[in-house]
Structure formats: structure tokens, C-alpha cells
Scaffold this active site. Structure first.
Site, PDB file in Angstrom:
ATOM      1  N   CYS A  52     100.295   4.431 112.600  1.00 16.42           N
ATOM      2  CA  CYS A  52     101.550   3.983 111.993  1.00 16.42           C
ATOM      3  C   CYS A  52     102.613   5.070 112.042  1.00 16.42           C
ATOM      4  O   CYS A  52     103.701   4.896 111.502  1.00 16.42           O
ATOM      5  CB  CYS A  52     101.316   3.559 110.540  1.00 16.42           C
ATOM      6  N   CYS A  55     101.289  10.120 109.931  1.00 14.00           N
ATOM      7  CA  CYS A  55     100.896  11.532 109.975  1.00 14.00           C
ATOM      8  C   CYS A  55     102.070  12.381 110.457  1.00 14.00           C
ATOM      9  O   CYS A  55     102.357  13.440 109.899  1.00 14.00           O
ATOM     10  CB  CYS A  55      99.688  11.714 110.882  1.00 14.00           C
ATOM     11  N   CYS A 150      92.658   8.357 110.958  1.00 14.66           N
ATOM     12  CA  CYS A 150      92.535   7.433 112.094  1.00 14.66           C
ATOM     13  C   CYS A 150      92.035   8.156 113.337  1.00 14.66           C
ATOM     14  O   CYS A 150      91.136   7.689 114.032  1.00 14.66           O
ATOM     15  CB  CYS A 150      93.876   6.760 112.384  1.00 14.66           C
ATOM     16  N   CYS A 183      95.242  10.422 104.695  1.00 13.52           N
ATOM     17  CA  CYS A 183      96.105   9.304 105.094  1.00 13.52           C
ATOM     18  C   CYS A 183      97.353   9.293 104.215  1.00 13.52           C
ATOM     19  O   CYS A 183      97.446   8.505 103.287  1.00 13.52           O
ATOM     20  CB  CYS A 183      95.334   7.984 104.971  1.00 13.52           C
ATOM     21  N   HIS A 221      87.178  16.578  93.037  1.00 10.84           N
ATOM     22  CA  HIS A 221      86.723  16.564  91.647  1.00 10.84           C
ATOM     23  C   HIS A 221      86.288  17.952  91.174  1.00 10.84           C
ATOM     24  O   HIS A 221      86.395  18.262  89.986  1.00 10.84           O
ATOM     25  CB  HIS A 221      85.558  15.585  91.512  1.00 10.84           C
ATOM     26  N   CYS A 224      89.784  19.635  90.206  1.00 10.85           N
ATOM     27  CA  CYS A 224      90.937  18.754  90.056  1.00 10.85           C
ATOM     28  C   CYS A 224      91.919  19.340  89.045  1.00 10.85           C
ATOM     29  O   CYS A 224      91.512  19.809  87.982  1.00 10.85           O
ATOM     30  CB  CYS A 224      90.482  17.365  89.625  1.00 10.85           C
ATOM     31  N   CYS A 230      90.397  13.231  83.250  1.00  9.96           N
ATOM     32  CA  CYS A 230      89.623  12.790  84.411  1.00  9.96           C
ATOM     33  C   CYS A 230      89.674  11.268  84.563  1.00  9.96           C
ATOM     34  O   CYS A 230      89.578  10.527  83.590  1.00  9.96           O
ATOM     35  CB  CYS A 230      88.185  13.241  84.265  1.00  9.96           C
ATOM     36  N   CYS A 236      87.910   6.475  90.692  1.00 12.10           N
ATOM     37  CA  CYS A 236      88.425   7.624  91.424  1.00 12.10           C
ATOM     38  C   CYS A 236      87.354   8.141  92.376  1.00 12.10           C
ATOM     39  O   CYS A 236      86.190   8.313  92.000  1.00 12.10           O
ATOM     40  CB  CYS A 236      88.840   8.735  90.462  1.00 12.10           C
ATOM     41  N   CYS A 245      94.272  18.503  98.762  1.00 10.29           N
ATOM     42  CA  CYS A 245      95.589  18.030  98.346  1.00 10.29           C
ATOM     43  C   CYS A 245      95.884  18.368  96.891  1.00 10.29           C
ATOM     44  O   CYS A 245      97.050  18.467  96.493  1.00 10.29           O
ATOM     45  CB  CYS A 245      95.727  16.530  98.586  1.00 10.29           C
ATOM     46  N   CYS A 256      98.530  12.548  94.574  1.00 12.52           N
ATOM     47  CA  CYS A 256      98.233  11.201  94.055  1.00 12.52           C
ATOM     48  C   CYS A 256      97.790  11.191  92.599  1.00 12.52           C
ATOM     49  O   CYS A 256      98.349  10.461  91.768  1.00 12.52           O
ATOM     50  CB  CYS A 256      97.163  10.538  94.925  1.00 12.52           C
ATOM     51  N   CYS A 263      92.124   8.821  93.021  1.00  7.39           N
ATOM     52  CA  CYS A 263      91.913   9.170  94.428  1.00  7.39           C
ATOM     53  C   CYS A 263      91.192   8.012  95.117  1.00  7.39           C
ATOM     54  O   CYS A 263      90.211   7.472  94.589  1.00  7.39           O
ATOM     55  CB  CYS A 263      91.077  10.442  94.533  1.00  7.39           C
ATOM     56  N   CYS A 266      90.963   8.949 100.904  1.00  4.59           N
ATOM     57  CA  CYS A 266      91.534   8.653 102.221  1.00  4.59           C
ATOM     58  C   CYS A 266      91.132   9.649 103.289  1.00  4.59           C
ATOM     59  O   CYS A 266      91.349   9.403 104.476  1.00  4.59           O
ATOM     60  CB  CYS A 266      93.048   8.563 102.135  1.00  4.59           C
TER      61      CYS A 266
END
Length: 362
Positions: A52, A55, A150, A183, A221, A224, A230, A236, A245, A256, A263, A266
Site C-alpha cells: 500500500c 512503509c 508484507c 505495519c 510487553h 512497555c 497494562c 493486547c 516502537c 499505538c 498492540c 503487526c
């Protein structure tokens, strides 16, 4: 960096971000700066397959410095279908000449899965199948980086029933890849990967699945940083998702879970099928017992079965389902409400085995 109006201060700050992503000391900033501006940077071919462009879009919106400086002064990209000036036959000529003149030297960044069904006819670029282009370019690269889930595992295009026969680059071509997943994936991880290569003349340590340990070595986790509590009981996937991330925020702003979203894993293989459903109407009522501005229920301080069943939310959704039994199983599985892991029920029912008894800090 002067031709691109990037100040020395901004550039060194960015080098510090690269060092942090690699887990290096800030004393390495001068060496990183030298590596990113040296003349020995290999040419990079960025190929687009079944994707798509998310990225690339994430990369194009990277902050400090802007993408022009990153692409031209760091990655030395000679072919990128989204932003290159050349088009048509000229663009294809540039791509093919890079392969011819720098065989065994260039780095290939692949974005998107590769359709393989019916000889790859479901993905075409310039009259050639993506499969054919990949087979003619990737085996000649010194290293191939699968950028995004992907490219690494097939991602969305490979989700059931996968009519195009979409596969990750390694599975489609049979060439080992370095997988930076997500993603979208985090832009800094790609620059950090290339930087590590320039510093050490070799790629950094990889997991058995081809993912670099510096960005995919620990679960989300495990460390985090979410400030609200949590969300493991809210489906999650952080406990089984390997990504950084939560440490390297997108554009140094957020990620996110910090935005109070669980989460969805992804960065993991087959996440579109294995982790679905991602969203559920049940969460609307459950989250108000979780937010910091929540109004406490007179009998409950956290989410539990009664929040849905007592309010008829579960029953209302169930009545609209074509397969009520399947709906029941899916919803309870989604919230880990079973005899092995009653993470929600155990907050009120001490007899529920395998759950957590710690109240969520409101």
C-alpha cells in the site's frame, strides 16, 4: 547536510537517535555522523511489490532530518518508484544499470509481498511481473532488506484466502533477507541498520527469523512504557510481539499503546489472520473502567465479565450474529477469558485460575 538546509545541530541530534536505536553510547555520534556522510555508501535500489506504500509513506514523513536528506545523503537511493524524478523506460534503465554496474555491491530494499500465483501475473510493473523483476534484481544484491511485514512475511496480501499467492521476499525468491517488520515499520530502524553496516562493514546481529536483534530482540510487553496501565487483558499482543516502537516513538511523539490502543502485533508473521479480530464493540464499555478519567463503578474497579454481560452489550451483539456460538468463542478468546487465563474475571473472582489479581491503576 548544508545543501539540504539541515543544521549541524539537527543532524547530530538525529545521529543520537540512530545511536539510541542501535543501543550504542552517545559517544558514538561522531562516528555515526562520519559514516552517514562518507563517500563509500553503497547504492540502494528500493523495489515496490504488492503493498500500500505505507512503509514508504512512514519513511517519507520521518522527522529530523527531512526525507530528502535521508534518501540522498544517507541511503544513496538510486531507484524508488514513489519519489524518483525519472519515469518509464528511463527509470527502468537506472534500475537495471545499477544492477549491472554494482552487482554484489548494492543494497536492495524490498517493500511489499510478491504475488507468485500463475507465474506472478497478479502484480505487474512496466509490463513485467513483480516476480520477474525480483528474480532479476534481488539475487545480485549484496544484502536484501525486507522493509515491512508484507515484504518479510506476506502481510495483508498473504492473508487468507491469498488468491494471488503472495509471499514474503525470502519465500518467493529463495534469498535470505534482513527483515525490519511492522505495519508500518519504524523509519529509524532502517537508517540504523544501514548505519550499523557502514560502521562495521557488516550487518548487525540477527534473530533466527532474520530480524535484527537491536530492534526486534525484545517483546513490547517486557518494557512497555504506556502510562495508563497494562492492556494485556484487552487482547493486547505486546507479550508476544517483538518490536521497539515503544522505545523509539514515531517521529519522537507517540506509538499505538500510548494512544490507549492495544498492540495488534503487526510486526509478527501472519498477524492479519492469527490476531484478528482487531476491534470489537465490547471495548467501548470496557475502556471506561480503564481510562484515567473514568468514573468508578460502585462494585467494580476494573474490567470484568459483568461490564459486558451485566449491561447486555454482549447479548445484544450476540443476538445479531449469524453464528452465536462462534461469536461467544471469538469474544471470550479475544479477551483471554477461559480456564487457562482469566485475566479479566480474576480481578473480581479470586477462584479464576491463571489470571492477574492486580487492579488496574486508574
Amino acid at each position: 547536510m548544508t545543501p539540504h538546509n539541515i543544521s549541524r545541530r539537527t543532524f547530530l541530534k538525529y545521529c543520537g537517535s540512530v545511536a539510541a536505536a542501535l543501543g550504542l553510547s552517545q559517544t558514538m555520534i561522531p562516528q555515526i555522523a562520519q559514516a552517514l556522510t562518507s563517500d563509500n555508501r553503497p547504492p540502494v535500489l528500493w523495489l515496490h511489490f504488492s503493498e500500500c506504500t505505507g512503509c514508504s509513506e512512514a519513511f517519507l514523513r520521518a522527522a529530523d532530518p527531512d526525507v530528502t536528506a535521508i534518501l540522498l545523503d544517507v541511503l544513496n537511493v538510486t531507484y524508488h518508484e514513489t519519489i524518483q524524478v525519472a519515469c518509464g523506460e528511463k527509470a527502468e534503465y537506472n534500475r537495471d544499470q545499477t544492477v549491472l554496474n554494482h552487482a554484489g555491491e548494492f543494497i536492495c530494499i524490498a517493500e511489499g509481498s510478491i504475488p507468485t500465483a500463475d507465474n506472478g501475473v497478479y502484480g505487474m510493473v512496466g509490463g513485467r511481473t513483480m516476480l520477474d523483476i525480483a528474480q532479476s534484481v534481488i539475487p545480485h544484491a549484496k544484502h536484501t532488506i525486507a522493509f515491512g511485514t508484507c515484504a518479510a512475511y506476506g502481510g495483508l496480501a498473504a492473508a487468507a484466502p491469498n488468491p494471488t499467492g503472495a509471499k514474503g521476499v525470502k519465500d518467493a525468491i529463495g534469498v535470505d533477507t534482513i527483515n525490519i517488520t511492522g505495519c508500518p515499520p519504524h523509519p529509524i530502524n532502517l537508517v540504523a541498520l544501514v548505519t550499523s553496516y557502514l560502521l562495521n562493514n557488516q550487518m548487525p546481529a540477527l534473530r533466527s527469523d532474520g530480524r535484527p536483534t537491536f530492534c526486534h530482540g525484545q517483546t513490547i510487553h517486557s518494557s512497555c512504557t504506556v502510562p495508563h496501565g497494562c492492556m494485556e487483558g484487552y487482547n493486547c499482543k505486546g507479550p508476544r510481539s517483538y518490536n521497539n516502537c515503544h522505545k523509539t516513538l514515531y517521529n519522537q511523539e507517540s506509538w499505538c499503546v500510548q494512544a490507549e490502543h492495544q498492540c495488534i502485533g503487526c510486526a509478527e508473521p501472519n498477524f492479519w489472520d492469527a490476531h484478528a479480530p482487531f476491534y470489537n464493540p465490547m471495548w467501548a464499555s470496557m475502556f471506561h473502567t480503564y481510562r484515567k478519567d473514568a468514573v468508578a463503578h460502585e462494585e467494580q474497579t476494573t474490567a470484568s465479565c459483568n461490564r459486558c454481560h451485566g449491561g447486555n452489550i454482549f447479548e445484544d451483539e450476540e443476538s445479531q450474529s449469524d453464528n452465536p456460538r462462534k461469536f461467544q468463542q471469538a469474544m471470550h478468546r479475544e479477551h483471554d477469558i477461559n480456564l487457562d487465563s482469566n485475566r479479566s474475571c480474576a480481578n473480581c473472582h479470586s477462584e479464576a485460575p491463571g489470571g492477574t489479581y492486580a487492579p488496574i491503576d486508574d
